[in-house]
Design an enzyme around this catalytic site. Structure first.
Site, PDB file in Angstrom:
ATOM      1  CD  GLU A 148      -1.838  -1.896   2.409  1.00 18.48           C
ATOM      2  OE1 GLU A 148      -0.939  -1.725   3.253  1.00 18.48           O
ATOM      3  OE2 GLU A 148      -2.598  -2.874   2.408  1.00 18.48           O
ATOM      4  CG  ASN A 153       5.271   8.190  -1.509  1.00 19.61           C
ATOM      5  OD1 ASN A 153       6.105   8.712  -2.249  1.00 19.61           O
ATOM      6  ND2 ASN A 153       5.608   7.402  -0.499  1.00 19.61           N
ATOM      7  CE1 TYR A 160       7.798   0.258  -3.721  1.00 23.88           C
ATOM      8  CE2 TYR A 160       5.978   1.781  -3.447  1.00 23.88           C
ATOM      9  CZ  TYR A 160       7.047   1.108  -2.917  1.00 23.88           C
ATOM     10  OH  TYR A 160       7.377   1.261  -1.597  1.00 23.88           O
TER      11      TYR A 160
HETATM   12  C1  COA Z   1      10.816   5.978  -2.154  1.00 18.46           C
HETATM   13  C2  COA Z   1      12.290   5.983  -1.732  1.00 18.46           C
HETATM   14  C3  COA Z   1      12.550   4.729  -0.895  1.00 18.46           C
HETATM   15  C4  COA Z   1      13.185   5.968  -2.995  1.00 18.46           C
HETATM   16  O1  COA Z   1      14.534   5.837  -2.588  1.00 18.46           O
HETATM   17  P1  COA Z   1      15.757   6.415  -3.456  1.00 18.46           P
HETATM   18  O2  COA Z   1      16.996   5.802  -2.921  1.00 18.46           O
HETATM   19  O3  COA Z   1      15.739   7.885  -3.501  1.00 18.46           O
HETATM   20  O4  COA Z   1      15.413   5.846  -4.905  1.00 18.46           O
HETATM   21  P2  COA Z   1      16.400   5.629  -6.132  1.00 18.46           P
HETATM   22  O5  COA Z   1      17.477   6.653  -6.145  1.00 18.46           O
HETATM   23  O6  COA Z   1      16.825   4.202  -6.146  1.00 18.46           O
HETATM   24  O7  COA Z   1      15.419   5.911  -7.353  1.00 18.46           O
HETATM   25  C5  COA Z   1      14.809   4.874  -8.062  1.00 18.46           C
HETATM   26  C6  COA Z   1      13.552   5.336  -8.778  1.00 18.46           C
HETATM   27  O8  COA Z   1      12.614   5.904  -7.841  1.00 18.46           O
HETATM   28  C7  COA Z   1      11.916   6.987  -8.474  1.00 18.46           C
HETATM   29  N1  COA Z   1      12.291   8.236  -7.809  1.00 18.46           N
HETATM   30  C8  COA Z   1      13.149   8.383  -6.773  1.00 18.46           C
HETATM   31  N2  COA Z   1      13.181   9.682  -6.382  1.00 18.46           N
HETATM   32  C9  COA Z   1      12.338  10.353  -7.193  1.00 18.46           C
HETATM   33  C10 COA Z   1      11.933  11.713  -7.266  1.00 18.46           C
HETATM   34  N3  COA Z   1      12.421  12.642  -6.428  1.00 18.46           N
HETATM   35  N4  COA Z   1      11.015  12.059  -8.208  1.00 18.46           N
HETATM   36  C11 COA Z   1      10.511  11.128  -9.055  1.00 18.46           C
HETATM   37  N5  COA Z   1      10.865   9.816  -9.030  1.00 18.46           N
HETATM   38  C12 COA Z   1      11.758   9.432  -8.115  1.00 18.46           C
HETATM   39  C13 COA Z   1      12.379   6.982  -9.929  1.00 18.46           C
HETATM   40  O9  COA Z   1      11.542   6.077 -10.623  1.00 18.46           O
HETATM   41  C14 COA Z   1      13.777   6.398  -9.804  1.00 18.46           C
HETATM   42  O10 COA Z   1      14.229   5.818 -11.003  1.00 18.46           O
HETATM   43  P3  COA Z   1      15.135   6.704 -12.025  1.00 18.46           P
HETATM   44  O11 COA Z   1      16.436   6.951 -11.303  1.00 18.46           O
HETATM   45  O12 COA Z   1      15.263   5.823 -13.211  1.00 18.46           O
HETATM   46  O13 COA Z   1      14.365   7.970 -12.268  1.00 18.46           O
HETATM   47  C15 COA Z   1      12.650   7.270  -0.916  1.00 18.46           C
HETATM   48  O14 COA Z   1      12.210   8.386  -1.641  1.00 18.46           O
HETATM   49  C16 COA Z   1      12.037   7.321   0.472  1.00 18.46           C
HETATM   50  O15 COA Z   1      12.624   6.798   1.437  1.00 18.46           O
HETATM   51  N6  COA Z   1      10.857   7.960   0.623  1.00 18.46           N
HETATM   52  C17 COA Z   1      10.202   8.075   1.928  1.00 18.46           C
HETATM   53  C18 COA Z   1       9.625   6.775   2.406  1.00 18.46           C
HETATM   54  C19 COA Z   1       8.633   6.197   1.427  1.00 18.46           C
HETATM   55  O16 COA Z   1       7.875   6.903   0.771  1.00 18.46           O
HETATM   56  N7  COA Z   1       8.591   4.869   1.355  1.00 18.46           N
HETATM   57  C20 COA Z   1       7.680   4.126   0.517  1.00 18.46           C
HETATM   58  C21 COA Z   1       6.482   3.799   1.308  1.00 18.46           C
HETATM   59  S1  COA Z   1       5.333   2.816   0.370  1.00 18.46           S
END
Ligand code: COA
Length: 219
Positions: A148, A153, A160
């Protein structure tokens, strides 16, 4: 920076709680993570970087597949930390960049937590964790992944979607803090040829971009 993924341990909970606090509006307490680590259904991993805390760096050798399979079965039978504790490197020097967890129910793995430290986002760590969750859940005989995510977000949703999840439903007013809707997402069968071939392409692209040589989960 050289980072890698391993199973979460009790000593990691303080850092994991810190990451949880900055990532989620509704926080889990350390005791919630302690319970998760003791649960037979739950599986948690952390992405670490030795160089951030270490005086001397260590090379972590990922175990052979068979070793890991045995370790994960043992973990289900015994308290993991106590049983394998003597084989594990000290985690005091390991800086945790992010963590993720899921529950296995029948042949479905449901992602419960997933976050990366704010200052380390957009460096491929989220992807590394998601790849590891997919591999680990498949190894544990799950056939699809569900989760979920808050409707607002879009950052997490975009990650995903990239990895083959699609929206399969909506839970209205699911989150208790602001009554926000939850989007339900699911993968197709993760063992299917089409899913695995897409995953391999994504791993290859990720590995080239971030210089990660091995997608294995260390103990
Ligand atoms: C979601 C989260 C885990 C992503 O972690 P991250 O280490 O920054 O992600 P990555 O650097 O591996 O990015 C992978 C992909 O995520 C997406 N993404 C990451 N940051 C993004 C941003 N600021 N805007 C848009 N897409 C983004 C893109 O699809 C990206 O792929 P790309 O590099 O080809 O564009 C991080 O933003 C986070 O911890 N968020 C808060 C907690 C959360 O929301 N958890 C999920 C709960 S369901």
């Amino acid at each position: 920076m050289s980072y890698y993924v391993r199973l979460m341990r009790k000593e990691d909970i303080a850092q994991v709680t810190e990451i949880d606090r900055e990532a989620f509006p509704i926080q889990w307490l350390p005791v919630n993570y302690e319970h998760e680590l003791q649960s037979w259904l739950a599986h948690y991993i952390v992405a670490c970087d030795d160089s951030e805390m270490g005086e001397e760096s260590e090379v972590t050798v990922a175990p052979e597949k068979g070793t890991y399979r045995l370790a994960s079965r043992v973990r289900q039978l015994f308290n993991y930390d106590h049983f394998l504790g003597s084989e594990l490197p000290p985690s005091g020097r390991q800086y945790i960049l992010g963590f993720a967890g899921f529950w296995i129910m029948a042949d479905e793995a449901h992602i419960t937590n997933f976050a990366v430290r704010k200052v380390h986002r957009r460096r491929g760590i989220g992807e590394l964790l998601l790849i590891s969750i997919i591999d680990l859940s498949t190894e544990l005989n799950a056939r699809n992944l569900t989760l979920e995510v808050r409707a607002s977000n879009t950052v997490a949703q975009s990650l995903y979607y990239k990895y083959g999840f699609s929206q399969v439903g909506l839970r209205r007013g699911y989150y208790t803090d602001n009554k926000e809707d939850a989007v339900l997402m699911s993968t197709e069968n993760t063992t299917s040829t089409s899913f695995q071939s897409r995953l391999n392409q994504l791993k290859k692209a990720h590995s080239q971009k971030y210089g990660i040589a091995l997608y294995q989960i260390a103990r």
